[in-house]
Design a protein around this motif. Sequence first.
Motif, PDB file in Angstrom:
ATOM      1  N   VAL A  40       8.337  17.930   1.062  1.00 32.04           N
ATOM      2  CA  VAL A  40       8.275  17.143   2.299  1.00 32.04           C
ATOM      3  C   VAL A  40       7.878  15.697   2.004  1.00 32.04           C
ATOM      4  N   SER A  41       6.860  15.505   1.142  1.00 36.97           N
ATOM      5  CA  SER A  41       6.405  14.144   0.855  1.00 36.97           C
ATOM      6  C   SER A  41       7.489  13.333   0.154  1.00 36.97           C
ATOM      7  N   ASN A  42       8.254  13.962  -0.740  1.00 33.65           N
ATOM      8  CA  ASN A  42       9.351  13.262  -1.404  1.00 33.65           C
ATOM      9  C   ASN A  42      10.461  12.906  -0.428  1.00 33.65           C
ATOM     10  N   LEU A  43      10.737  13.807   0.484  1.00 23.13           N
ATOM     11  CA  LEU A  43      11.777  13.545   1.486  1.00 23.13           C
ATOM     12  C   LEU A  43      11.374  12.383   2.380  1.00 23.13           C
ATOM     13  N   LEU A  44      10.123  12.377   2.822  1.00 23.50           N
ATOM     14  CA  LEU A  44       9.637  11.277   3.656  1.00 23.50           C
ATOM     15  C   LEU A  44       9.659   9.953   2.886  1.00 23.50           C
ATOM     16  N   LEU A  45       9.314  10.004   1.598  1.00 21.56           N
ATOM     17  CA  LEU A  45       9.335   8.798   0.770  1.00 21.56           C
ATOM     18  C   LEU A  45      10.754   8.246   0.656  1.00 21.56           C
ATOM     19  N   GLY A  46      11.723   9.135   0.489  1.00 19.82           N
ATOM     20  CA  GLY A  46      13.112   8.705   0.378  1.00 19.82           C
ATOM     21  C   GLY A  46      13.636   8.076   1.661  1.00 19.82           C
ATOM     22  N   ILE A  47      13.331   8.698   2.793  1.00 18.28           N
ATOM     23  CA  ILE A  47      13.778   8.161   4.081  1.00 18.28           C
ATOM     24  C   ILE A  47      13.106   6.827   4.362  1.00 18.28           C
ATOM     25  N   LEU A  51       0.828  -1.204   0.000  1.00 23.63           N
ATOM     26  CA  LEU A  51       0.000   0.000   0.000  1.00 23.63           C
ATOM     27  C   LEU A  51       0.863   1.254   0.000  1.00 23.63           C
ATOM     28  N   CYS A  52       1.908   1.258   0.825  1.00 26.78           N
ATOM     29  CA  CYS A  52       2.787   2.423   0.898  1.00 26.78           C
ATOM     30  C   CYS A  52       3.506   2.656  -0.424  1.00 26.78           C
ATOM     31  N   CYS A  53       3.945   1.572  -1.076  1.00 25.13           N
ATOM     32  CA  CYS A  53       4.618   1.714  -2.369  1.00 25.13           C
ATOM     33  C   CYS A  53       3.683   2.307  -3.418  1.00 25.13           C
ATOM     34  N   SER A  54       2.448   1.836  -3.436  1.00 23.99           N
ATOM     35  CA  SER A  54       1.497   2.341  -4.419  1.00 23.99           C
ATOM     36  C   SER A  54       1.141   3.802  -4.156  1.00 23.99           C
ATOM     37  N   VAL A  55       0.866   4.138  -2.905  1.00 22.90           N
ATOM     38  CA  VAL A  55       0.537   5.523  -2.545  1.00 22.90           C
ATOM     39  C   VAL A  55       1.745   6.430  -2.760  1.00 22.90           C
ATOM     40  N   GLY A  56       2.946   5.838  -2.736  1.00 20.68           N
ATOM     41  CA  GLY A  56       4.153   6.617  -3.000  1.00 20.68           C
ATOM     42  C   GLY A  56       4.136   7.270  -4.364  1.00 20.68           C
ATOM     43  N   GLN A  57       3.390   6.691  -5.328  1.00 22.04           N
ATOM     44  CA  GLN A  57       3.246   7.316  -6.646  1.00 22.04           C
ATOM     45  C   GLN A  57       2.666   8.721  -6.514  1.00 22.04           C
ATOM     46  N   THR A  58       1.627   8.840  -5.692  1.00 26.24           N
ATOM     47  CA  THR A  58       1.019  10.155  -5.466  1.00 26.24           C
ATOM     48  C   THR A  58       1.922  11.033  -4.621  1.00 26.24           C
ATOM     49  N   ALA A  59       2.583  10.446  -3.615  1.00 28.66           N
ATOM     50  CA  ALA A  59       3.455  11.216  -2.722  1.00 28.66           C
ATOM     51  C   ALA A  59       4.623  11.854  -3.472  1.00 28.66           C
ATOM     52  N   SER A  60       5.000  11.279  -4.606  1.00 24.46           N
ATOM     53  CA  SER A  60       6.107  11.844  -5.380  1.00 24.46           C
ATOM     54  C   SER A  60       5.741  13.194  -5.993  1.00 24.46           C
ATOM     55  N   GLY A  61       4.442  13.458  -6.144  1.00 23.99           N
ATOM     56  CA  GLY A  61       3.995  14.702  -6.748  1.00 23.99           C
ATOM     57  C   GLY A  61       3.751  14.605  -8.242  1.00 23.99           C
TER      58      GLY A  61
END
Length: 386
Positions: free
Chosen positions: A334-341, A166-176
Amino acid sequence: MSSAHLGTLYVGRLFLGISNGLYLTYSATYLGEVAPTYLRGSAVGLVTFQTSFGALIGVLVDNYTAKYQSQTSYLIPLGVMFVVPVALSVGLLFLPESPRHYIRMGLDAKAENAIRILRGINDADRLIAEAASIREAWVIENAHSQTVRLVDAFKGDNLKRTALTLCCSVGQTASGVIFFSAFSIYFYAQAGVKNEFVWVMMSLAIALTGNMGAFFVMRFVERRILLSACSIINAAIMFIIAGVYTRLSTGSYLAAQILVAMGTLFTWVYGIGQGPVLWALTVEIPSQRLRSKTVGLATGCNYLFAWVATYSAPYFINPEALNWGPKYCYIWRVSNLLLGIWAFLVIPDVKGKSLEQITSSMIRNSQGKDGEAVAATEHCENGHCE
């Protein structure tokens, strides 16, 4: 296409949405299950290439038919959309089902034949070994649960795998990327960029080179490292865009140039790292029994978050609302930074592992002990694994 009535258009859009949801779920799942281990991430990652290429064609067609004052202005774009589904429908007639599906159905002979067709393996011993590997992993999974229900995805060792998916899929949106793809033309226009349609097409074309590069990069770079690095780079890009418009006026020519350059670089970085890796992980992490259900659930959750992002974006960027304009990118930084960490700390190492090996390691990790599951896929370690 046959009616201009609003109700008909809504019904048509509903069916398009349903078909798109089914297509994304099963095309990615099929690619993940039929691709050889060393090409699996690259093959699934091509989903990003497909969507980027489709978006480029869509923008081109829309741009050059917008000048028509008749029904052809929308009939032509809708008609173009028939090409890919027709080609897929014909092509699928010549493709076998996934070997893993045949194993689940107890059709071992068909599974071996599917492996032979899909991977070009003609050696009988290798075919038997490949099918046996899949079957033994299937037996091990069934030892934990005999049912194949969506609720099983939230039980036992599957809970962690579902959460990661779920987190990987939602990460698509979190990337912007959803924000950029939905509002890039308006975004450029508000920022004072001239010929915004041209710049968007150029950006998409450059992004395609990143998508194509990902096919090779993902064969050699670990998923966790590639996703983390690309997410942090895009966090810096978002910060630059927002920072420039904090210091310069919206109508600044220099600011507009920086916006176009950084926007293009963002889509390229996403295309070579974030998009392909997130799609690959979404398919690779779920269990064999629950893969299609988990991928479907994850895709649906991402659609929900994408809708929230798309719905709320105008309130941030419109001059009549909050009037943040490009400074809205502070949020995506912020969302990209959180995704990277998150990717660096949490994502497991799946590169070079068969789907059965991933399942075995997940089960062992959840139980805190070595399991006999390794035996099911041990033959993949000697270089013969496809």
